[in-house]
Design a protein around this motif. Structure first.
Motif, mmCIF file in Angstrom:
data_model
loop_
_atom_site.group_PDB
_atom_site.id
_atom_site.type_symbol
_atom_site.label_atom_id
_atom_site.label_comp_id
_atom_site.label_asym_id
_atom_site.label_seq_id
_atom_site.Cartn_x
_atom_site.Cartn_y
_atom_site.Cartn_z
ATOM 1 N N PRO A 66 0.831 -1.205 0.000
ATOM 2 C CA PRO A 66 0.000 0.000 0.000
ATOM 3 C C PRO A 66 0.870 1.262 0.000
ATOM 4 O O PRO A 66 1.846 1.357 0.748
ATOM 5 C CB PRO A 66 -0.804 -0.108 1.303
ATOM 6 N N VAL A 67 0.531 2.206 -0.858
ATOM 7 C CA VAL A 67 1.234 3.489 -0.933
ATOM 8 C C VAL A 67 0.197 4.602 -0.766
ATOM 9 O O VAL A 67 -0.843 4.586 -1.434
ATOM 10 C CB VAL A 67 1.975 3.653 -2.274
ATOM 11 N N PHE A 68 0.495 5.543 0.123
ATOM 12 C CA PHE A 68 -0.440 6.620 0.426
ATOM 13 C C PHE A 68 0.210 7.971 0.135
ATOM 14 O O PHE A 68 1.406 8.154 0.360
ATOM 15 C CB PHE A 68 -0.860 6.560 1.899
ATOM 16 N N THR A 69 -0.586 8.902 -0.367
ATOM 17 C CA THR A 69 -0.101 10.252 -0.655
ATOM 18 C C THR A 69 -0.433 11.184 0.506
ATOM 19 O O THR A 69 -1.583 11.230 0.956
ATOM 20 C CB THR A 69 -0.743 10.807 -1.938
ATOM 21 N N GLY A 70 0.560 11.945 0.949
ATOM 22 C CA GLY A 70 0.349 12.965 1.967
ATOM 23 C C GLY A 70 0.946 14.279 1.509
ATOM 24 O O GLY A 70 2.110 14.329 1.100
ATOM 25 N N ALA A 85 -2.564 4.575 6.523
ATOM 26 C CA ALA A 85 -1.582 3.494 6.619
ATOM 27 C C ALA A 85 -1.782 2.693 7.901
ATOM 28 O O ALA A 85 -1.738 1.455 7.894
ATOM 29 C CB ALA A 85 -0.171 4.063 6.551
ATOM 30 N N LEU A 86 -2.018 3.384 8.984
ATOM 31 C CA LEU A 86 -2.236 2.700 10.266
ATOM 32 C C LEU A 86 -3.525 1.891 10.236
ATOM 33 O O LEU A 86 -3.582 0.766 10.731
ATOM 34 C CB LEU A 86 -2.271 3.722 11.401
ATOM 35 N N ALA A 87 -4.564 2.443 9.620
ATOM 36 C CA ALA A 87 -5.834 1.729 9.513
ATOM 37 C C ALA A 87 -5.687 0.471 8.667
ATOM 38 O O ALA A 87 -6.423 -0.504 8.857
ATOM 39 C CB ALA A 87 -6.903 2.641 8.924
ATOM 40 N N ALA A 88 -4.724 0.496 7.735
ATOM 41 C CA ALA A 88 -4.472 -0.674 6.886
ATOM 42 C C ALA A 88 -3.621 -1.720 7.597
ATOM 43 O O ALA A 88 -3.323 -2.775 7.023
ATOM 44 C CB ALA A 88 -3.796 -0.236 5.591
ATOM 45 N N GLY A 89 -3.204 -1.413 8.829
ATOM 46 C CA GLY A 89 -2.464 -2.382 9.619
ATOM 47 C C GLY A 89 -0.959 -2.231 9.598
ATOM 48 O O GLY A 89 -0.237 -3.142 10.033
ATOM 49 N N ALA A 90 -0.445 -1.106 9.128
ATOM 50 C CA ALA A 90 1.006 -0.918 9.042
ATOM 51 C C ALA A 90 1.648 -0.867 10.418
ATOM 52 O O ALA A 90 1.162 -0.166 11.314
ATOM 53 C CB ALA A 90 1.315 0.369 8.287
ATOM 54 N N ARG A 121 2.818 5.011 16.947
ATOM 55 C CA ARG A 121 1.942 3.855 16.715
ATOM 56 C C ARG A 121 2.501 2.892 15.662
ATOM 57 O O ARG A 121 1.950 1.809 15.458
ATOM 58 C CB ARG A 121 0.550 4.328 16.305
ATOM 59 N N ALA A 122 3.558 3.291 15.004
ATOM 60 C CA ALA A 122 4.252 2.423 14.045
ATOM 61 C C ALA A 122 5.694 2.895 13.978
ATOM 62 O O ALA A 122 6.022 4.009 14.405
ATOM 63 C CB ALA A 122 3.602 2.496 12.666
#
Length: 287
Positions: A66-70, A85-90, A121-122
């Motif tokens: 998974p790749v997310f844009t910020g 990303a955290l919601a996806a379990g990273a 948290r990660a």
């Protein structure tokens, strides 16, 4: 992560207010900015945001992760990307900015935003700089190799005070330029200039690209190829500052001026980003 761009013309005032931290901007300056975006065709959608999304999607396919844009100054925010990303379990997050060179006035801010958003948290594995990444160097070298023009490498200027702070920004930029020039075989036909200086009333890193073009013309140079090394996408600083302002000056001087194609979502560039991410995720960040 990227700096961000207004999605539509109506967003420009709010966008620049965010950049300025809510400080007011002179009405004439805001009107000028709005007109620049309008002339570049940004009415209801942003080409830069589309390019960023295309790059994100291609990188996600390349990595099979998974790749997310910020965005630093627009939506989706860096905090939004972190939450996704955290919601996806990273449990480990690699942070990469679409800007190759480190400065405390730029990259540090991205890292601080991401650190604050993750809040322990990660595990954060942040990439501070990738200015000498071999794939990036070779991609740019391919774009200037074989040219008979004088190559001018450019990057966004910063206030000169960064040098007194020991900031590596200028040193990294010159390092990239030298690596690209050597790889392309144009060692004796290149120079460096800055662009996109803001009118803050303090000295900024130079020479400015417009002053530099005048100087090159005075030295008898007749053809210039612009190779932005501090940018990786087509956006305002490329499409206006170079494609409009620098081109207009070159026309006045009788100077033949061209610019390389930006990396954008070029597959070779996406593969380079993927290599950076894989390396970051394989080794924990020292911070």
């Amino acid at each position: 992560m990227a700096y961000g761009s207004p999605e539509r013309l109506a967003d420009v005032p709010a966008y620049y207010s965010d950049i300025r931290g809510g400080r007011p901007i002179a009405a004439e300056h805001l009107a000028d900015l709005v007109e620049r975006y309008r002339l570049l065709g940004i009415e209801e959608s942003s080409p830069l945001n589309a390019i960023t999304e295309q790059t994100r999607a291609a990188l996600e396919v390349e990595l099979a992760l998974p790749v997310f844009t910020g965005m630093k100054h627009w939506t989706p925010r860096i905090a939004d990307a972190a939450e996704a990303a955290l919601a996806a379990g990273a449990d480990a997050i690699a942070g990469v900015v679409l800007a190759p060179h480190y400065s405390a006035l730029s990259i540090k801010g991205y890292r601080e935003q991401l650190e604050h958003a993750i809040a322990g948290r990660a595990e954060l594995r942040f990439v501070d700089s990738w200015h000498d990444e071999p794939g990036f160097v070779e991609l740019l070298a391919d774009r200037i190799r074989g040219t008979g023009a004088h190559v001018v490498f450019t990057a966004h200027s910063l206030p000169e005070r960064v040098l007194a702070l020991g900031d590596p920004y200028k040193e990294q930029l010159l390092d990239t330029a030298q690596l690209v020039a050597s790889a392309a075989g144009v060692d004796d036909r290149w120079s460096f200039s800055f662009q996109s200086e803001s009118p803050t009333g303090e000295p900024w890193l130079g020479p400015d690209i417009l002053d530099h073009l005048r100087a090159l013309h005075g030295q008898g140079v007749t053809e210039v190829l612009l190779c932005p090394v501090g940018f990786v996408s087509d956006h305002l600083e490329i499409r206006w500052d170079l494609d409009v302002e620098a081109n207009e000056l070159a026309h006045e001087l009788g100077l033949e001026l061209h610019r390389i194609e930006m990396p954008n979502d070029d597959p070779a560039f996406v593969r380079t980003l993927a290599g950076i991410v894989r390396r970051a995720l394989a080794v924990p960040s020292p911070a």
